[in-house]
Design a protein around this motif. Structure first.
Motif, PDB file in Angstrom:
ATOM      1  N   ASP A  58       1.592 -16.667  24.079  1.00 62.84           N
ATOM      2  CA  ASP A  58       1.529 -16.280  22.661  1.00 62.84           C
ATOM      3  C   ASP A  58       0.730 -17.279  21.815  1.00 62.84           C
ATOM      4  O   ASP A  58       0.624 -17.137  20.607  1.00 62.84           O
ATOM      5  CB  ASP A  58       2.938 -16.107  22.081  1.00 62.84           C
ATOM      6  CG  ASP A  58       3.742 -17.407  22.020  1.00 62.84           C
ATOM      7  OD1 ASP A  58       3.197 -18.486  22.383  1.00 62.84           O
ATOM      8  OD2 ASP A  58       4.922 -17.350  21.623  1.00 62.84           O
ATOM      9  N   GLY A  59       0.176 -18.304  22.463  1.00 62.55           N
ATOM     10  CA  GLY A  59      -0.638 -19.295  21.763  1.00 62.55           C
ATOM     11  C   GLY A  59       0.145 -20.494  21.262  1.00 62.55           C
ATOM     12  O   GLY A  59      -0.449 -21.441  20.757  1.00 62.55           O
ATOM     13  N   SER A  60       1.462 -20.489  21.398  1.00 65.11           N
ATOM     14  CA  SER A  60       2.234 -21.655  20.965  1.00 65.11           C
ATOM     15  C   SER A  60       1.964 -22.821  21.913  1.00 65.11           C
ATOM     16  O   SER A  60       1.703 -22.633  23.103  1.00 65.11           O
ATOM     17  CB  SER A  60       3.721 -21.330  20.887  1.00 65.11           C
ATOM     18  OG  SER A  60       4.224 -20.969  22.154  1.00 65.11           O
ATOM     19  N   VAL A  61       2.029 -24.023  21.343  1.00 66.83           N
ATOM     20  CA  VAL A  61       1.667 -25.231  22.079  1.00 66.83           C
ATOM     21  C   VAL A  61       2.804 -26.239  21.979  1.00 66.83           C
ATOM     22  O   VAL A  61       3.382 -26.423  20.910  1.00 66.83           O
ATOM     23  CB  VAL A  61       0.380 -25.843  21.485  1.00 66.83           C
ATOM     24  CG1 VAL A  61       0.006 -27.128  22.198  1.00 66.83           C
ATOM     25  CG2 VAL A  61      -0.771 -24.853  21.540  1.00 66.83           C
ATOM     26  N   SER A  62       3.100 -26.880  23.088  1.00 68.14           N
ATOM     27  CA  SER A  62       4.053 -27.981  23.067  1.00 68.14           C
ATOM     28  C   SER A  62       3.433 -29.157  23.803  1.00 68.14           C
ATOM     29  O   SER A  62       2.607 -28.981  24.700  1.00 68.14           O
ATOM     30  CB  SER A  62       5.385 -27.575  23.691  1.00 68.14           C
ATOM     31  OG  SER A  62       5.199 -27.143  25.016  1.00 68.14           O
ATOM     32  N   GLU A  63       3.828 -30.349  23.402  1.00 67.56           N
ATOM     33  CA  GLU A  63       3.288 -31.535  24.032  1.00 67.56           C
ATOM     34  C   GLU A  63       3.939 -31.738  25.396  1.00 67.56           C
ATOM     35  O   GLU A  63       5.123 -31.496  25.580  1.00 67.56           O
ATOM     36  CB  GLU A  63       3.527 -32.752  23.144  1.00 67.56           C
ATOM     37  CG  GLU A  63       2.419 -33.663  23.388  1.00 67.56           C
ATOM     38  CD  GLU A  63       2.018 -34.656  22.380  1.00 67.56           C
ATOM     39  OE1 GLU A  63       2.113 -35.794  22.782  1.00 67.56           O
ATOM     40  OE2 GLU A  63       1.579 -34.266  21.290  1.00 67.56           O
ATOM     41  N   GLY A  64       3.144 -32.144  26.363  1.00 65.05           N
ATOM     42  CA  GLY A  64       3.625 -32.387  27.717  1.00 65.05           C
ATOM     43  C   GLY A  64       3.281 -31.228  28.628  1.00 65.05           C
ATOM     44  O   GLY A  64       2.994 -30.128  28.183  1.00 65.05           O
ATOM     45  N   GLY A  65       3.299 -31.520  29.904  1.00 63.33           N
ATOM     46  CA  GLY A  65       3.043 -30.484  30.894  1.00 63.33           C
ATOM     47  C   GLY A  65       4.348 -29.830  31.316  1.00 63.33           C
ATOM     48  O   GLY A  65       5.355 -29.918  30.608  1.00 63.33           O
ATOM     49  N   TYR A  66       4.324 -29.187  32.468  1.00 60.29           N
ATOM     50  CA  TYR A  66       5.546 -28.594  33.008  1.00 60.29           C
ATOM     51  C   TYR A  66       6.561 -29.716  33.225  1.00 60.29           C
ATOM     52  O   TYR A  66       6.253 -30.704  33.903  1.00 60.29           O
ATOM     53  CB  TYR A  66       5.272 -27.894  34.335  1.00 60.29           C
ATOM     54  CG  TYR A  66       4.506 -26.606  34.199  1.00 60.29           C
ATOM     55  CD1 TYR A  66       5.150 -25.451  33.764  1.00 60.29           C
ATOM     56  CD2 TYR A  66       3.160 -26.537  34.508  1.00 60.29           C
ATOM     57  CE1 TYR A  66       4.451 -24.252  33.649  1.00 60.29           C
ATOM     58  CE2 TYR A  66       2.454 -25.342  34.390  1.00 60.29           C
ATOM     59  CZ  TYR A  66       3.108 -24.209  33.957  1.00 60.29           C
ATOM     60  OH  TYR A  66       2.430 -23.039  33.841  1.00 60.29           O
ATOM     61  N   PRO A  67       7.763 -29.590  32.675  1.00 64.40           N
ATOM     62  CA  PRO A  67       8.729 -30.674  32.797  1.00 64.40           C
ATOM     63  C   PRO A  67       9.184 -30.934  34.238  1.00 64.40           C
ATOM     64  O   PRO A  67       9.586 -32.040  34.576  1.00 64.40           O
ATOM     65  CB  PRO A  67       9.905 -30.222  31.928  1.00 64.40           C
ATOM     66  CG  PRO A  67       9.714 -28.775  31.694  1.00 64.40           C
ATOM     67  CD  PRO A  67       8.262 -28.470  31.881  1.00 64.40           C
ATOM     68  N   TRP A  68       9.072 -29.952  35.112  1.00 67.80           N
ATOM     69  CA  TRP A  68       9.531 -30.094  36.483  1.00 67.80           C
ATOM     70  C   TRP A  68       8.444 -30.594  37.435  1.00 67.80           C
ATOM     71  O   TRP A  68       8.711 -30.913  38.587  1.00 67.80           O
ATOM     72  CB  TRP A  68      10.079 -28.770  37.013  1.00 67.80           C
ATOM     73  CG  TRP A  68       9.174 -27.604  36.723  1.00 67.80           C
ATOM     74  CD1 TRP A  68       9.276 -26.752  35.663  1.00 67.80           C
ATOM     75  CD2 TRP A  68       8.030 -27.182  37.465  1.00 67.80           C
ATOM     76  NE1 TRP A  68       8.264 -25.825  35.707  1.00 67.80           N
ATOM     77  CE2 TRP A  68       7.476 -26.067  36.811  1.00 67.80           C
ATOM     78  CE3 TRP A  68       7.418 -27.642  38.617  1.00 67.80           C
ATOM     79  CZ2 TRP A  68       6.345 -25.413  37.270  1.00 67.80           C
ATOM     80  CZ3 TRP A  68       6.283 -26.983  39.080  1.00 67.80           C
ATOM     81  CH2 TRP A  68       5.771 -25.878  38.402  1.00 67.80           C
ATOM     82  N   ALA A  69       7.207 -30.681  36.946  1.00 63.88           N
ATOM     83  CA  ALA A  69       6.090 -31.057  37.822  1.00 63.88           C
ATOM     84  C   ALA A  69       5.771 -32.543  37.690  1.00 63.88           C
ATOM     85  O   ALA A  69       5.936 -33.129  36.617  1.00 63.88           O
ATOM     86  CB  ALA A  69       4.859 -30.231  37.466  1.00 63.88           C
ATOM     87  N   PRO A  70       5.305 -33.154  38.776  1.00 65.37           N
ATOM     88  CA  PRO A  70       4.878 -34.556  38.659  1.00 65.37           C
ATOM     89  C   PRO A  70       3.649 -34.640  37.749  1.00 65.37           C
ATOM     90  O   PRO A  70       2.915 -33.654  37.596  1.00 65.37           O
ATOM     91  CB  PRO A  70       4.532 -34.952  40.094  1.00 65.37           C
ATOM     92  CG  PRO A  70       4.293 -33.669  40.811  1.00 65.37           C
ATOM     93  CD  PRO A  70       5.102 -32.619  40.114  1.00 65.37           C
ATOM     94  N   PRO A  71       3.411 -35.784  37.148  1.00 65.89           N
ATOM     95  CA  PRO A  71       2.238 -35.903  36.271  1.00 65.89           C
ATOM     96  C   PRO A  71       0.939 -35.706  37.057  1.00 65.89           C
ATOM     97  O   PRO A  71       0.860 -36.070  38.227  1.00 65.89           O
ATOM     98  CB  PRO A  71       2.330 -37.320  35.716  1.00 65.89           C
ATOM     99  CG  PRO A  71       3.335 -38.025  36.539  1.00 65.89           C
ATOM    100  CD  PRO A  71       4.162 -37.015  37.257  1.00 65.89           C
ATOM    101  N   LEU A  72      -0.019 -35.114  36.409  1.00 69.87           N
ATOM    102  CA  LEU A  72      -1.331 -34.901  37.007  1.00 69.87           C
ATOM    103  C   LEU A  72      -2.251 -35.985  36.472  1.00 69.87           C
ATOM    104  O   LEU A  72      -2.512 -36.048  35.264  1.00 69.87           O
ATOM    105  CB  LEU A  72      -1.854 -33.506  36.646  1.00 69.87           C
ATOM    106  CG  LEU A  72      -3.205 -33.107  37.215  1.00 69.87           C
ATOM    107  CD1 LEU A  72      -3.158 -33.076  38.744  1.00 69.87           C
ATOM    108  CD2 LEU A  72      -3.624 -31.750  36.689  1.00 69.87           C
ATOM    109  N   ASP A  73      -2.697 -36.863  37.351  1.00 69.45           N
ATOM    110  CA  ASP A  73      -3.592 -37.940  36.943  1.00 69.45           C
ATOM    111  C   ASP A  73      -4.525 -38.255  38.105  1.00 69.45           C
ATOM    112  O   ASP A  73      -4.488 -37.608  39.143  1.00 69.45           O
ATOM    113  CB  ASP A  73      -2.804 -39.174  36.481  1.00 69.45           C
ATOM    114  CG  ASP A  73      -1.881 -39.715  37.568  1.00 69.45           C
ATOM    115  OD1 ASP A  73      -2.061 -39.395  38.772  1.00 69.45           O
ATOM    116  OD2 ASP A  73      -0.954 -40.473  37.225  1.00 69.45           O
ATOM    117  N   GLY A  74      -5.371 -39.218  37.917  1.00 69.52           N
ATOM    118  CA  GLY A  74      -6.245 -39.657  38.998  1.00 69.52           C
ATOM    119  C   GLY A  74      -7.642 -39.075  38.913  1.00 69.52           C
ATOM    120  O   GLY A  74      -8.098 -38.647  37.858  1.00 69.52           O
TER     121      GLY A  74
END
Length: 113
Positions: A58-74
């Motif tokens: 619906d276009g709503s935005v929240s800060e952060g990724g999926y709370p259950w997923a490890p961070p995506l970095d690298g």
């Protein structure tokens, strides 16, 4: 030809302070070789200073990724290659340049992409 993702998480890259210039030089050299060979699609590192955003349908935005997923970095590189063996060879070259093991994955074929 298939597209392969060659990547590593930030925590995998443990480089002594005095070696960073050599890592940058060597990793850029491998990417230049991939470009010259015509197999480079794109690559880069996740900007860890910019927080991820989760965007809903619906276009709503929240800060952060999926709370259950490890961070995506690298760092990530996508190459288009004729075989898994070629992908393994390129991943080994990138691993040597970056001084850390690389994860290798293949993208599923999608005729629309």
């Amino acid at each position: 030809m298939a597209k392969y993702l060659i990547s590593f998480p930030s925590a995998a890259m443990v480089v002594p302070d005095g070696d960073w210039d050599a890592v940058v030089r060597d990793s850029h050299a491998v990417i230049d070789e991939a470009k010259t060979a015509g197999v480079y699609v794109f690559g880069g590192g996740i900007d860890e200073q910019a927080p991820p955003m989760l965007v809903q349908a619906d276009g709503s935005v929240s800060e952060g990724g999926y709370p259950w997923a490890p961070p995506l970095d690298g760092g990530f590189t996508v190459l288009e290659l004729p075989s898994r063996e070629d992908a393994i060879a390129w991943a080994a070259r990138i691993a040597k340049a970056c001084r850390c093991a690389q994860e290798l994955r293949v993208f599923q074929f999608d005729p629309q992409s």
